[in-house]
Design a protein around this motif. Structure first.
Motif, PDB file in Angstrom:
ATOM      1  N   PRO A  47       7.994   6.434  -5.661  1.00  0.00           N
ATOM      2  CA  PRO A  47       7.366   5.980  -4.411  1.00  0.00           C
ATOM      3  C   PRO A  47       5.981   5.370  -4.626  1.00  0.00           C
ATOM      4  CG  PRO A  47       8.386   8.112  -4.082  1.00  0.00           C
ATOM      5  CD  PRO A  47       8.443   7.837  -5.557  1.00  0.00           C
ATOM      6  N   THR A  48       5.250   5.882  -5.627  1.00  0.00           N
ATOM      7  CA  THR A  48       3.950   5.289  -5.927  1.00  0.00           C
ATOM      8  C   THR A  48       4.115   3.861  -6.421  1.00  0.00           C
ATOM      9  OG1 THR A  48       3.065   7.472  -6.504  1.00  0.00           O
ATOM     10  CG2 THR A  48       1.821   5.559  -7.249  1.00  0.00           C
ATOM     11  N   MET A  49       5.146   3.626  -7.234  1.00  0.00           N
ATOM     12  CA  MET A  49       5.432   2.259  -7.670  1.00  0.00           C
ATOM     13  C   MET A  49       5.776   1.370  -6.480  1.00  0.00           C
ATOM     14  SD  MET A  49       8.005  -0.114  -8.321  1.00  0.00           S
ATOM     15  CE  MET A  49       9.552   0.720  -8.587  1.00  0.00           C
ATOM     16  N   LEU A  50       6.555   1.904  -5.532  1.00  0.00           N
ATOM     17  CA  LEU A  50       6.895   1.129  -4.338  1.00  0.00           C
ATOM     18  C   LEU A  50       5.642   0.797  -3.535  1.00  0.00           C
ATOM     19  CD1 LEU A  50      10.146   2.930  -3.096  1.00  0.00           C
ATOM     20  CD2 LEU A  50       9.950   0.808  -4.417  1.00  0.00           C
ATOM     21  N   TYR A  51       4.680   1.727  -3.499  1.00  0.00           N
ATOM     22  CA  TYR A  51       3.414   1.438  -2.820  1.00  0.00           C
ATOM     23  C   TYR A  51       2.721   0.246  -3.474  1.00  0.00           C
ATOM     24  CZ  TYR A  51      -1.493   1.516  -1.684  1.00  0.00           C
ATOM     25  OH  TYR A  51      -2.761   1.120  -1.309  1.00  0.00           O
ATOM     26  N   PHE A  52       2.682   0.242  -4.819  1.00  0.00           N
ATOM     27  CA  PHE A  52       2.034  -0.875  -5.517  1.00  0.00           C
ATOM     28  C   PHE A  52       2.746  -2.190  -5.211  1.00  0.00           C
ATOM     29  CE2 PHE A  52       0.010   2.344  -8.259  1.00  0.00           C
ATOM     30  CZ  PHE A  52      -1.272   1.817  -8.309  1.00  0.00           C
ATOM     31  N   VAL A  53       4.077  -2.174  -5.160  1.00  0.00           N
ATOM     32  CA  VAL A  53       4.821  -3.387  -4.845  1.00  0.00           C
ATOM     33  C   VAL A  53       4.467  -3.881  -3.450  1.00  0.00           C
ATOM     34  CG1 VAL A  53       7.123  -4.353  -4.439  1.00  0.00           C
ATOM     35  CG2 VAL A  53       6.724  -2.868  -6.416  1.00  0.00           C
ATOM     36  N   ALA A  54       4.445  -2.956  -2.470  1.00  0.00           N
ATOM     37  CA  ALA A  54       4.106  -3.325  -1.096  1.00  0.00           C
ATOM     38  C   ALA A  54       2.678  -3.860  -1.015  1.00  0.00           C
ATOM     39  CB  ALA A  54       4.279  -2.121  -0.168  1.00  0.00           C
ATOM     40  N   PHE A  55       1.760  -3.197  -1.726  1.00  0.00           N
ATOM     41  CA  PHE A  55       0.366  -3.648  -1.725  1.00  0.00           C
ATOM     42  C   PHE A  55       0.268  -5.064  -2.285  1.00  0.00           C
ATOM     43  CE2 PHE A  55      -3.559  -4.340  -4.078  1.00  0.00           C
ATOM     44  CZ  PHE A  55      -4.521  -4.104  -3.102  1.00  0.00           C
ATOM     45  N   ILE A  56       0.957  -5.320  -3.392  1.00  0.00           N
ATOM     46  CA  ILE A  56       0.900  -6.636  -4.025  1.00  0.00           C
ATOM     47  C   ILE A  56       1.456  -7.704  -3.096  1.00  0.00           C
ATOM     48  CG2 ILE A  56       1.844  -8.035  -5.904  1.00  0.00           C
ATOM     49  CD1 ILE A  56       1.737  -5.431  -7.619  1.00  0.00           C
ATOM     50  N   VAL A  57       2.580  -7.422  -2.432  1.00  0.00           N
ATOM     51  CA  VAL A  57       3.186  -8.398  -1.529  1.00  0.00           C
ATOM     52  C   VAL A  57       2.225  -8.753  -0.397  1.00  0.00           C
ATOM     53  CG1 VAL A  57       5.022  -8.745   0.170  1.00  0.00           C
ATOM     54  CG2 VAL A  57       5.565  -7.764  -2.068  1.00  0.00           C
ATOM     55  N   VAL A  58       1.656  -7.740   0.241  1.00  0.00           N
ATOM     56  CA  VAL A  58       0.729  -7.984   1.350  1.00  0.00           C
ATOM     57  C   VAL A  58      -0.535  -8.673   0.850  1.00  0.00           C
ATOM     58  CG1 VAL A  58      -0.691  -6.887   3.130  1.00  0.00           C
ATOM     59  CG2 VAL A  58       1.629  -6.054   2.696  1.00  0.00           C
ATOM     60  N   HIS A  59      -1.023  -8.219  -0.302  1.00  0.00           N
ATOM     61  CA  HIS A  59      -2.239  -8.791  -0.886  1.00  0.00           C
ATOM     62  C   HIS A  59      -2.059 -10.290  -1.155  1.00  0.00           C
ATOM     63  CE1 HIS A  59      -5.897  -9.015  -3.230  1.00  0.00           C
ATOM     64  NE2 HIS A  59      -5.247  -9.333  -4.332  1.00  0.00           N
ATOM     65  N   VAL A  60      -0.961 -10.648  -1.793  1.00  0.00           N
ATOM     66  CA  VAL A  60      -0.708 -12.058  -2.114  1.00  0.00           C
ATOM     67  C   VAL A  60      -0.534 -12.874  -0.831  1.00  0.00           C
ATOM     68  CG1 VAL A  60       0.934 -13.655  -3.185  1.00  0.00           C
ATOM     69  CG2 VAL A  60       0.254 -11.559  -4.378  1.00  0.00           C
ATOM     70  N   LEU A  61       0.194 -12.317   0.127  1.00  0.00           N
ATOM     71  CA  LEU A  61       0.399 -13.012   1.403  1.00  0.00           C
ATOM     72  C   LEU A  61      -0.933 -13.337   2.072  1.00  0.00           C
ATOM     73  CD1 LEU A  61       2.262 -13.994   3.710  1.00  0.00           C
ATOM     74  CD2 LEU A  61       2.176 -11.659   4.624  1.00  0.00           C
ATOM     75  N   LEU A  62      -1.824 -12.350   2.125  1.00  0.00           N
ATOM     76  CA  LEU A  62      -3.110 -12.566   2.794  1.00  0.00           C
ATOM     77  C   LEU A  62      -4.013 -13.498   1.992  1.00  0.00           C
ATOM     78  CD1 LEU A  62      -3.878  -9.005   4.215  1.00  0.00           C
ATOM     79  CD2 LEU A  62      -3.023 -11.022   5.417  1.00  0.00           C
ATOM     80  N   VAL A  63      -3.934 -13.426   0.668  1.00  0.00           N
ATOM     81  CA  VAL A  63      -4.733 -14.347  -0.156  1.00  0.00           C
ATOM     82  C   VAL A  63      -4.397 -15.794   0.187  1.00  0.00           C
ATOM     83  CG1 VAL A  63      -4.998 -15.255  -2.505  1.00  0.00           C
ATOM     84  CG2 VAL A  63      -5.199 -12.805  -2.089  1.00  0.00           C
ATOM     85  N   PHE A  64      -3.110 -16.079   0.370  1.00  0.00           N
ATOM     86  CA  PHE A  64      -2.688 -17.462   0.592  1.00  0.00           C
ATOM     87  C   PHE A  64      -2.715 -17.886   2.059  1.00  0.00           C
ATOM     88  CE2 PHE A  64      -1.158 -16.979  -3.707  1.00  0.00           C
ATOM     89  CZ  PHE A  64      -1.367 -18.246  -4.237  1.00  0.00           C
TER      90      PHE A  64
END
Length: 284
Positions: free
Chosen positions: A209-226
């Motif tokens: 689940p911690t890995m899934l958190y990192f995946v979710a964070f990365i997806v949202v992070h990249v989305l907001l960056v762009f």
């Protein structure tokens, strides 16, 4: 069908939140807590070059760690095994890669945290006021309404960003480390008291689940960056500058090429000679 359902649900959520923030009490709350509170006096402005480099290494390592971790979960017949010279522990070459990447990731993280506190950059991602919570709620409502809060990441993150970065660095990362150590060959073997105090089942229940958190964070992070000013944000993250030119994008593109090349190179034929420096490599 799933895509249409997701779009439909998102549309309903946006409409509901826009109605909500149109109510006078909620509008007054957002006016009082716009999403950002002042940093402590003496907080640094801008992002230093060392942070850009740390961000790049973290990007590279976390991509490889997630990929190798997923490979470990579905691996049934490993292509090769590595027996450690230090511990004698035998593991598949995929597990060896995952563990080795974890060590590099921890080293990069320790350097990052040390420099974070040595330079005052910690004030940007560690909450320093209880006002962070109402400001974070306000920022969340603004994001959900698609009327997003003003962005000035060069000077100060909004409260929701600050909480997300704090949780990622100081909660999720340590959880990934302590659970990963329990599941690895680094864990002392044959110590029944220690095993009972920290059962491996607990580590497994938290690690994925911690890995899934990192995946979710990365997806949202990249989305907001762009979507909140791509050129400016990429300059912040990759070029240590506040301009809106294409320098940061060029560095980002180069970083993606490095990540892609590393992904392609992470296969047994290339890994085996490297792994043989640290242990005996044998066929399955």
């Amino acid at each position: 069908m799933l895509a249409l359902a997701a779009v439909g649900l998102a549309t309903i959520v946006v409409a509901a939140v826009r109605w909500l923030i149109g109510l006078e009490p909620v509008a007054a709350f957002i006016a009082q807590y716009p999403g950002t509170y002042p940093l402590p006096e003496g907080a640094p402005v801008g992002l230093p070059v060392w942070l850009n480099w740390s961000h790049f290494f973290n990007l590279l390592l976390i991509a490889l760690i997630i990929r190798s971790g997923l490979q470990v979960r579905r691996e049934r017949k490993p292509a090769a095994y590595v027996t450690s010279k230090r511990t004698g522990h035998k593991a598949s070459i995929t597990v060896w890669l995952h563990t080795s990447l974890d060590v590099l990731w921890v080293v990069n993280g320790l350097v990052f945290v040390i420099l974070l506190f040595a330079t005052g950059q910690w004030m940007r991602i560690v909450p320093t006021s209880w006002e962070v919570f109402p400001h974070a709620i306000s920022a969340g409502l603004q994001y959900a309404s698609l009327d997003w809060p003003l962005e000035d990441g060069w000077v100060n993150y909004n409260a929701l960003q600050q909480l997300a970065y704090f949780v990622t660095v100081f909660v999720a990362a340590p959880l990934a480390i302590v659970t990963g150590v329990r599941m690895s060959g680094w864990w002392p073997r044959g110590n029944e008291r220690l095993d009972r105090a920290y059962p491996i089942e607990w580590a497994r229940a938290v690690h994925f689940p911690t890995m899934l958190y990192f995946v979710a964070f990365i997806v949202v992070h990249v989305l907001l960056v762009f979507t909140t000013g791509a050129l400016r944000n990429l300059n912040h993250m990759f070029a240590a500058k506040a301009d809106d030119d294409w320098v940061g994008f060029a560095f980002f593109a180069g970083a993606m090429l490095v990540v892609g090349a590393a992904m392609a190179a992470a296969r047994p034929a290339i890994l085996s000679p490297i792994a043989s420096l640290f242990g005996k490599v044998t066929a399955r």
